[in-house]
Structure formats: C-alpha cells, structure tokens
Motif scaffolding. Sequence first.
Motif, PDB file in Angstrom:
ATOM      1  N   PHE A  99       0.850  -1.183   0.000  1.00 26.49           N
ATOM      2  CA  PHE A  99       0.000   0.000   0.000  1.00 26.49           C
ATOM      3  C   PHE A  99       0.889   1.236   0.000  1.00 26.49           C
ATOM      4  CE2 PHE A  99      -2.624  -3.068   2.570  1.00 26.49           C
ATOM      5  CZ  PHE A  99      -3.536  -3.314   1.566  1.00 26.49           C
ATOM      6  N   PRO A 100       0.368   2.359  -0.434  1.00 28.12           N
ATOM      7  CA  PRO A 100       1.185   3.583  -0.435  1.00 28.12           C
ATOM      8  C   PRO A 100       1.318   4.169   0.973  1.00 28.12           C
ATOM      9  CG  PRO A 100      -1.010   4.061  -1.284  1.00 28.12           C
ATOM     10  CD  PRO A 100      -0.958   2.588  -1.023  1.00 28.12           C
ATOM     11  N   PHE A 101       1.609   3.317   1.936  1.00 34.77           N
ATOM     12  CA  PHE A 101       1.793   3.756   3.321  1.00 34.77           C
ATOM     13  C   PHE A 101       3.238   3.472   3.720  1.00 34.77           C
ATOM     14  CE2 PHE A 101      -2.641   1.643   3.974  1.00 34.77           C
ATOM     15  CZ  PHE A 101      -3.225   2.593   3.160  1.00 34.77           C
ATOM     16  N   SER A 102       3.537   3.716   4.994  1.00 32.94           N
ATOM     17  CA  SER A 102       4.876   3.390   5.471  1.00 32.94           C
ATOM     18  C   SER A 102       5.019   1.867   5.556  1.00 32.94           C
ATOM     19  CB  SER A 102       5.100   4.007   6.847  1.00 32.94           C
ATOM     20  OG  SER A 102       4.267   3.369   7.785  1.00 32.94           O
TER      21      SER A 102
ATOM     22  N   VAL B 105     -18.323  12.315  -1.989  1.00 32.05           N
ATOM     23  CA  VAL B 105     -17.479  11.147  -1.722  1.00 32.05           C
ATOM     24  C   VAL B 105     -18.353   9.894  -1.573  1.00 32.05           C
ATOM     25  CG1 VAL B 105     -15.894  10.090  -0.071  1.00 32.05           C
ATOM     26  CG2 VAL B 105     -15.600  12.474  -0.724  1.00 32.05           C
ATOM     27  N   GLY B 106     -19.476  10.047  -0.889  1.00 27.53           N
ATOM     28  CA  GLY B 106     -20.397   8.919  -0.738  1.00 27.53           C
ATOM     29  C   GLY B 106     -20.893   8.431  -2.089  1.00 27.53           C
ATOM     30  N   ALA B 107     -21.288   9.385  -2.929  1.00 27.83           N
ATOM     31  CA  ALA B 107     -21.770   9.012  -4.262  1.00 27.83           C
ATOM     32  C   ALA B 107     -20.666   8.331  -5.059  1.00 27.83           C
ATOM     33  CB  ALA B 107     -22.280  10.247  -5.004  1.00 27.83           C
ATOM     34  N   ALA B 108     -19.443   8.870  -4.936  1.00 28.77           N
ATOM     35  CA  ALA B 108     -18.324   8.298  -5.698  1.00 28.77           C
ATOM     36  C   ALA B 108     -18.038   6.872  -5.227  1.00 28.77           C
ATOM     37  CB  ALA B 108     -17.085   9.174  -5.546  1.00 28.77           C
ATOM     38  N   ILE B 109     -18.122   6.643  -3.927  1.00 30.00           N
ATOM     39  CA  ILE B 109     -17.900   5.281  -3.409  1.00 30.00           C
ATOM     40  C   ILE B 109     -18.958   4.343  -3.963  1.00 30.00           C
ATOM     41  CG2 ILE B 109     -18.011   3.860  -1.320  1.00 30.00           C
ATOM     42  CD1 ILE B 109     -16.676   6.137   0.167  1.00 30.00           C
ATOM     43  N   PHE B 110     -20.197   4.815  -3.960  1.00 31.21           N
ATOM     44  CA  PHE B 110     -21.266   3.976  -4.492  1.00 31.21           C
ATOM     45  C   PHE B 110     -21.007   3.647  -5.957  1.00 31.21           C
ATOM     46  CE2 PHE B 110     -25.324   3.205  -6.562  1.00 31.21           C
ATOM     47  CZ  PHE B 110     -25.879   2.255  -5.719  1.00 31.21           C
ATOM     48  N   MET B 111     -20.588   4.654  -6.723  1.00 32.28           N
ATOM     49  CA  MET B 111     -20.433   4.465  -8.171  1.00 32.28           C
ATOM     50  C   MET B 111     -19.221   3.620  -8.534  1.00 32.28           C
ATOM     51  SD  MET B 111     -21.443   8.253  -9.385  1.00 32.28           S
ATOM     52  CE  MET B 111     -20.942   8.032 -11.076  1.00 32.28           C
ATOM     53  N   THR B 112     -18.174   3.661  -7.705  1.00 29.60           N
ATOM     54  CA  THR B 112     -16.984   2.902  -8.090  1.00 29.60           C
ATOM     55  C   THR B 112     -16.879   1.572  -7.362  1.00 29.60           C
ATOM     56  OG1 THR B 112     -15.691   4.061  -6.435  1.00 29.60           O
ATOM     57  CG2 THR B 112     -15.613   4.932  -8.654  1.00 29.60           C
ATOM     58  N   GLU B 113     -17.271   1.543  -6.087  1.00 35.83           N
ATOM     59  CA  GLU B 113     -16.995   0.354  -5.288  1.00 35.83           C
ATOM     60  C   GLU B 113     -18.217  -0.536  -5.125  1.00 35.83           C
ATOM     61  OE1 GLU B 113     -13.814  -0.064  -4.280  1.00 35.83           O
ATOM     62  OE2 GLU B 113     -13.432   1.827  -5.304  1.00 35.83           O
ATOM     63  N   ILE B 114     -19.371   0.072  -4.958  1.00 39.72           N
ATOM     64  CA  ILE B 114     -20.523  -0.718  -4.557  1.00 39.72           C
ATOM     65  C   ILE B 114     -21.345  -1.160  -5.753  1.00 39.72           C
ATOM     66  CG2 ILE B 114     -22.664  -0.677  -3.217  1.00 39.72           C
ATOM     67  CD1 ILE B 114     -21.137   1.119  -1.243  1.00 39.72           C
ATOM     68  N   SER B 115     -21.629  -0.251  -6.660  1.00 37.32           N
ATOM     69  CA  SER B 115     -22.435  -0.657  -7.809  1.00 37.32           C
ATOM     70  C   SER B 115     -21.931   0.003  -9.078  1.00 37.32           C
ATOM     71  CB  SER B 115     -23.896  -0.283  -7.557  1.00 37.32           C
ATOM     72  OG  SER B 115     -24.683  -0.764  -8.601  1.00 37.32           O
ATOM     73  N   PRO B 116     -20.772  -0.462  -9.569  1.00 44.68           N
ATOM     74  CA  PRO B 116     -20.167   0.194 -10.735  1.00 44.68           C
ATOM     75  C   PRO B 116     -21.079   0.175 -11.960  1.00 44.68           C
ATOM     76  CG  PRO B 116     -18.664  -1.400  -9.765  1.00 44.68           C
ATOM     77  CD  PRO B 116     -19.986  -1.601  -9.115  1.00 44.68           C
ATOM     78  N   VAL B 187      -7.390   4.388  -8.326  1.00 44.19           N
ATOM     79  CA  VAL B 187      -6.703   3.593  -7.305  1.00 44.19           C
ATOM     80  C   VAL B 187      -6.500   2.187  -7.876  1.00 44.19           C
ATOM     81  CG1 VAL B 187      -6.879   2.575  -5.023  1.00 44.19           C
ATOM     82  CG2 VAL B 187      -7.677   4.905  -5.406  1.00 44.19           C
ATOM     83  N   PRO B 188      -5.242   1.732  -7.946  1.00 43.90           N
ATOM     84  CA  PRO B 188      -4.990   0.450  -8.604  1.00 43.90           C
ATOM     85  C   PRO B 188      -5.780  -0.689  -7.962  1.00 43.90           C
ATOM     86  CG  PRO B 188      -2.931   1.560  -8.104  1.00 43.90           C
ATOM     87  CD  PRO B 188      -4.019   2.349  -7.442  1.00 43.90           C
ATOM     88  N   ARG B 189      -6.251  -1.586  -8.819  1.00 42.00           N
ATOM     89  CA  ARG B 189      -7.031  -2.741  -8.388  1.00 42.00           C
ATOM     90  C   ARG B 189      -6.271  -3.583  -7.366  1.00 42.00           C
ATOM     91  NH1 ARG B 189     -10.731  -6.758 -10.463  1.00 42.00           N
ATOM     92  NH2 ARG B 189      -9.471  -8.617 -10.286  1.00 42.00           N
ATOM     93  N   HIS B 190      -4.924  -3.612  -7.533  1.00 44.71           N
ATOM     94  CA  HIS B 190      -4.185  -4.532  -6.660  1.00 44.71           C
ATOM     95  C   HIS B 190      -4.166  -4.062  -5.198  1.00 44.71           C
ATOM     96  CE1 HIS B 190      -0.591  -1.988  -6.653  1.00 44.71           C
ATOM     97  NE2 HIS B 190      -0.657  -1.916  -7.955  1.00 44.71           N
ATOM     98  N   TYR B 191      -4.406  -2.775  -4.957  1.00 48.67           N
ATOM     99  CA  TYR B 191      -4.539  -2.337  -3.558  1.00 48.67           C
ATOM    100  C   TYR B 191      -5.765  -3.000  -2.924  1.00 48.67           C
ATOM    101  CZ  TYR B 191      -1.192   1.494  -4.280  1.00 48.67           C
ATOM    102  OH  TYR B 191      -0.079   2.239  -4.536  1.00 48.67           O
ATOM    103  N   ARG B 192      -6.858  -3.007  -3.706  1.00 47.93           N
ATOM    104  CA  ARG B 192      -8.097  -3.607  -3.188  1.00 47.93           C
ATOM    105  C   ARG B 192      -7.884  -5.098  -2.950  1.00 47.93           C
ATOM    106  NH1 ARG B 192      -9.702  -0.079  -7.274  1.00 47.93           N
ATOM    107  NH2 ARG B 192     -10.980   1.635  -6.549  1.00 47.93           N
ATOM    108  N   GLU B 193      -7.259  -5.756  -3.945  1.00 47.65           N
ATOM    109  CA  GLU B 193      -7.043  -7.201  -3.823  1.00 47.65           C
ATOM    110  C   GLU B 193      -6.194  -7.515  -2.606  1.00 47.65           C
ATOM    111  OE1 GLU B 193      -5.428  -8.673  -7.475  1.00 47.65           O
ATOM    112  OE2 GLU B 193      -7.440  -9.196  -8.187  1.00 47.65           O
ATOM    113  N   ALA B 194      -5.121  -6.714  -2.419  1.00 50.01           N
ATOM    114  CA  ALA B 194      -4.230  -6.975  -1.290  1.00 50.01           C
ATOM    115  C   ALA B 194      -4.995  -6.858   0.022  1.00 50.01           C
ATOM    116  CB  ALA B 194      -3.063  -5.995  -1.309  1.00 50.01           C
ATOM    117  N   VAL B 210      -8.764   2.456  -0.207  1.00 49.86           N
ATOM    118  CA  VAL B 210      -9.201   3.147  -1.420  1.00 49.86           C
ATOM    119  C   VAL B 210      -9.318   4.648  -1.174  1.00 49.86           C
ATOM    120  CG1 VAL B 210     -10.995   3.296  -3.162  1.00 49.86           C
ATOM    121  CG2 VAL B 210     -10.392   1.084  -2.207  1.00 49.86           C
ATOM    122  N   LEU B 211      -9.991   5.027  -0.093  1.00 45.57           N
ATOM    123  CA  LEU B 211     -10.142   6.456   0.184  1.00 45.57           C
ATOM    124  C   LEU B 211      -8.797   7.103   0.466  1.00 45.57           C
ATOM    125  CD1 LEU B 211     -13.367   6.959   2.315  1.00 45.57           C
ATOM    126  CD2 LEU B 211     -12.950   7.535  -0.065  1.00 45.57           C
TER     127      LEU B 211
END
Lengths: 253, 306
Positions: A99-102, B105-116, B187-194, B210-211
């Motif tokens: 992650f882009p953290f420390s 921000v709430g709307a953006a989360i809904f649009m990208t994470e919850i119901s793309p 935000v790269p997909r692999h952050y979410r996967e990790a 993500v945020l």
Amino acid sequence: MAKTKVITSENVKLHYGDFEALHGINLDFAEHEITALIGPSGCGKSTYLRCLNRMNDLIPTARVEGDIRLRGQDIYAPSQDVVQLRKSVGMVFQQPNPFPFSIYENVVYGLRLAGVKDRAVLDEAVETSLQQAAIWDEVKDKLHESALSLSGGQQQRVVIGRVLAVKPEVILMDEPTSALDPISSSQIENMLLALRHDYTIILVTHNMHQASRISDKTAFFLQGRLVEAAPTKQIFLNPAEKETEDYITGRFG
Amino acid sequence: MDPIREAMLHPSRSARLERRGKLISFLCIALIVLVVVAIFAFVAWHGLATFFENKINLWDFLSKSVWSPAVKDAHGNPEVGALPMIVGSFGVTFLSAIVATPIAVGAAIFMTEISPRWGSKVLQPVIELLVGIPSVVYGFIGLSVVVPVIRHVFGGTGFGILAGTFVLFVMILPTVTSMAVDALKAVPRHYREASLALGGTRWQTIYRVVLRAGMPGILTGVVFGMARAFGEALAVQMVIGNASLLPQNLVSPASTLTSVLTSGIGNTVMGSLENNALWSLALLLLLMSLAFNLVIRWIGKKGEMK
C-alpha cells in the motif's frame, strides 16, 4: 508417513460465464510442504489458486463448483466467513503490491483490520514478521518511510511480511518472483524454504528451476486440467505422463 | 558534389515539416499566454489604481465593512471596505464545499466500489447532465424554491448565505463527484485485492485503502469545486440578497465579490473611484483563483511523491 492434509479439493470446476476454465481438479496439500503449481500460461493454475481463498468471488461472472476444504471445513459453505478464510489463507501476488503507506503501516495492516491497537503487540508483530520475511535488517531503520521507496524485491518481501503478520496457516503465492531480478528471487526462495517449517505454501510458478529447487510436491496443469501431481523429484526425473515430460523438457509451453 | 552529401547539407522535407509544426504549436501557446498576461495586466492596472491613484489604504480596503464608494466618511475618505464581500464569498464557498464533499465522496464510493454498473449506466449521465445546466437555471430555482423555504423556516427575507450555500452546493456537487469518481477509479485494483486477501471487509478496504490512496484526487476535486463556487456570479447573485453588509447570520442578506461586480459594473464610469474599486474586487477574485490553482497543483505534487 502420511502428513496431515491442510487443504483438500475435489472435482473443482470454475466457470467464467459459459466458459469452463477448470475441468474438475482433485488436489490435496500436505501440512508444512511447498507445493508448486506449474504449467503454461492460461492453463488455470492461477485461477485454481484463487479458488483456495475465494478471491474469484470478486469476479462477478466466476462460478466455482466442487468441494474445497480447509482442515475439513467446506470453504464454500454458506456459513463460511470469507474474511476469516482469507486470514487463514494468505496470498502474495505477482506484482509487489504494498500500500502507499509506510513499511510499518503495511505490515500491521492486517492486524489493524482485526482491531489490534496495542502498540507493543504491533511493534512485536512488525519485527517478527519482517525477520521471517528476511527483510528486517534492510528496513529496520526506515520503518516509517514509504514502502513504495523500496526496490521491487524488498517490496515483495515486505508484502510477504504483511501476510505473515496475520499468522495464516496457508500462504498462496501467485508467481511471487516473476517480476523480480535473480538475486531478489533467490532471497525469496531461501526465505520460503525457511518458512516451510511453519506454514503450508502453495506456489504458482513459471520458473521450472524454482519449482525443482524449493518445492516438495509439484502439480502440472494443462488447459484447465490437472495432468499430474507427485513429489517434485518424481515429476522432474520420472514423470508418469507424456505431457508432463514434454513440458518439463521444454518441448512445448 | 555527390547526392548523399548534397542531401545531408540541406534540411529534408520532413525536417522542414517538423520545424513548421513546432512553430505553429509555439504560436498557439504564445497566444494563450499573451491573453492571460494581458487580462492579468489589465485587471491589475485598474484594480491597483484604487490604491495608487485614489490613495485608498490597502488594509482599510480589506478590513473595513462599509461599502459605498460614492459616499465619503467623516474624514472625507471614500468608503470602500470590501470585508462584507470577502466574508460572503468565502462563506458560501467553504459552506457549500463542506456540505458537498461528504455527499460527493459517498456518491463516488457507491459508483466505483458498490455498484459500478449502476454507476456508469445511470449516475454518470445524471451527473454530466447536472454539470450542463446553466447557472441561471440553478439561480432561478434557488430564487423560487430555496429562498421561500428558508424564509418560511427561519424568517427574514430568505436571501442570504444559506440560500447561496444551497444553490452552490448543488452546482459544485457534480464537479466534485465526478472528480472523486475519477480519483477512486485511478486507485490500482491490486490495492483492493491486497486488502481483501488480508482479510479486509469491503468497507474496511474502502476506507482504509481506497479512500486513503484516492485522497489527493478527492481533495483536488474539492478545491476545483471551491474554485467554481468562489467564481460563480449569476446564481449566487439571484439568491444572496445583494446587501453589502457584513452578514449577521446565515439568513441575513449578504453579497459576494462576484455579485457586487455583476450588479455594479454597469452602473459606474470607467476611471472613477467607484469603477476602480470594482476592479480591485476583480483583482482579488483573480488572485484567489490563482491561489486555488496553486493549491490544486500542490496537492497533485504531494499525491505523486508517495
């Protein structure tokens, strides 16, 4: 001597929509062994690996059939807590993905998810995990610098440390060294050999030498089928199947 | 001379084309730079005249709260205190940003994470539509709906910073939302996967990774929205009351830099103090836009360095 089976899988099939990507895989994994999954690109070995911690759940069209058990517990049972499963079955990806953290925050991430707040516990976890991941000496003085400032090989070891901090039983590794240079790769291989005493490791690799060097057991996949799974020595010296032999000797793939 | 040597000594056709292309693109950028510099110079020239020609103290201009350039006070100095407008502008800007940000921000989360799927099929077009509505329409709705409602609930005239905030919040919401969506999508997909592979729930993944990774982009969106709110004239002018008074509360009539400019610029004579004072307000607006731009660049840089 029969070792305890940690993961058993029976007739695992995976469909992406109408396309069947895995045609019924039967494969078991023994405790404290490294199993290498080999095969040409697109043969389904990574797909199979991602069935074991239910990462395929993230793909809306993917559907898994068959029976996969972690210590006898059906991981696809409706009552199975996916979060709990993924804590027991950790995963390391092909691209180092800190992650882009420390560095510190990366390693304690899993613990923070679990709600651990005690500073001493976190500090302790960072030190032991990074030592196990053979990176402690290189980063101990810059734990609070960004993990993205490290080299690819160092990042991958930090990521492995991050997985170890959660204390999983099984670690899935999807080509963990294919994006790294040979020196970084061999550091990680040595680390895996040490980790084997405490963890069960399932490793997807394209590197035949890597499979022969570090794995106890090797499974050869081809076009969504498991062709052969046997002790590594046997696979490399005396494969039962013609296809395995052709692949290992480089006649195709 | 042999033909190869001959050819080497003269620029080829493609080299000439290359040079011509460079020249044309340089002229384009030069024109833009010239226009920007000219606008700055013009506004600064007139805006600074208030202080150099009419001898108004800069500090008085910024800190005094009586605005009536045509009237002289007890000491014979014209009353050009811009504080009410400065407070009004910053008030509506920050309040609308504070209201808009969590919703965006709430709307953006809904649009990208919850119901793309829903997000890209239904919400994206709606948001693009909102951006395209002319500001006079927002102002008109504000005037005929928001102002009466505020009057009914809080009393008074209904005009004021609260009405301005409501109208501006709706106006900047689409901007902030679409930029927040872009930030989260980047935000790269692999952050979410990790995060998920480490046993994170979807919600933990969203707010811990993500945020956090998308924060510079979200902040940039917020500052963009604030820049838009700060510069918006028409819609605000229609609902804020246009009284050059220091606002007593959120529902007392107030004014912003832009609203005073649009309502006053036609009624003054070029070169007079009244006119120069308005140019000073314009200069202030321009400097603030510049400041917003610098903030956006600064956030962008900080985001890159991680």
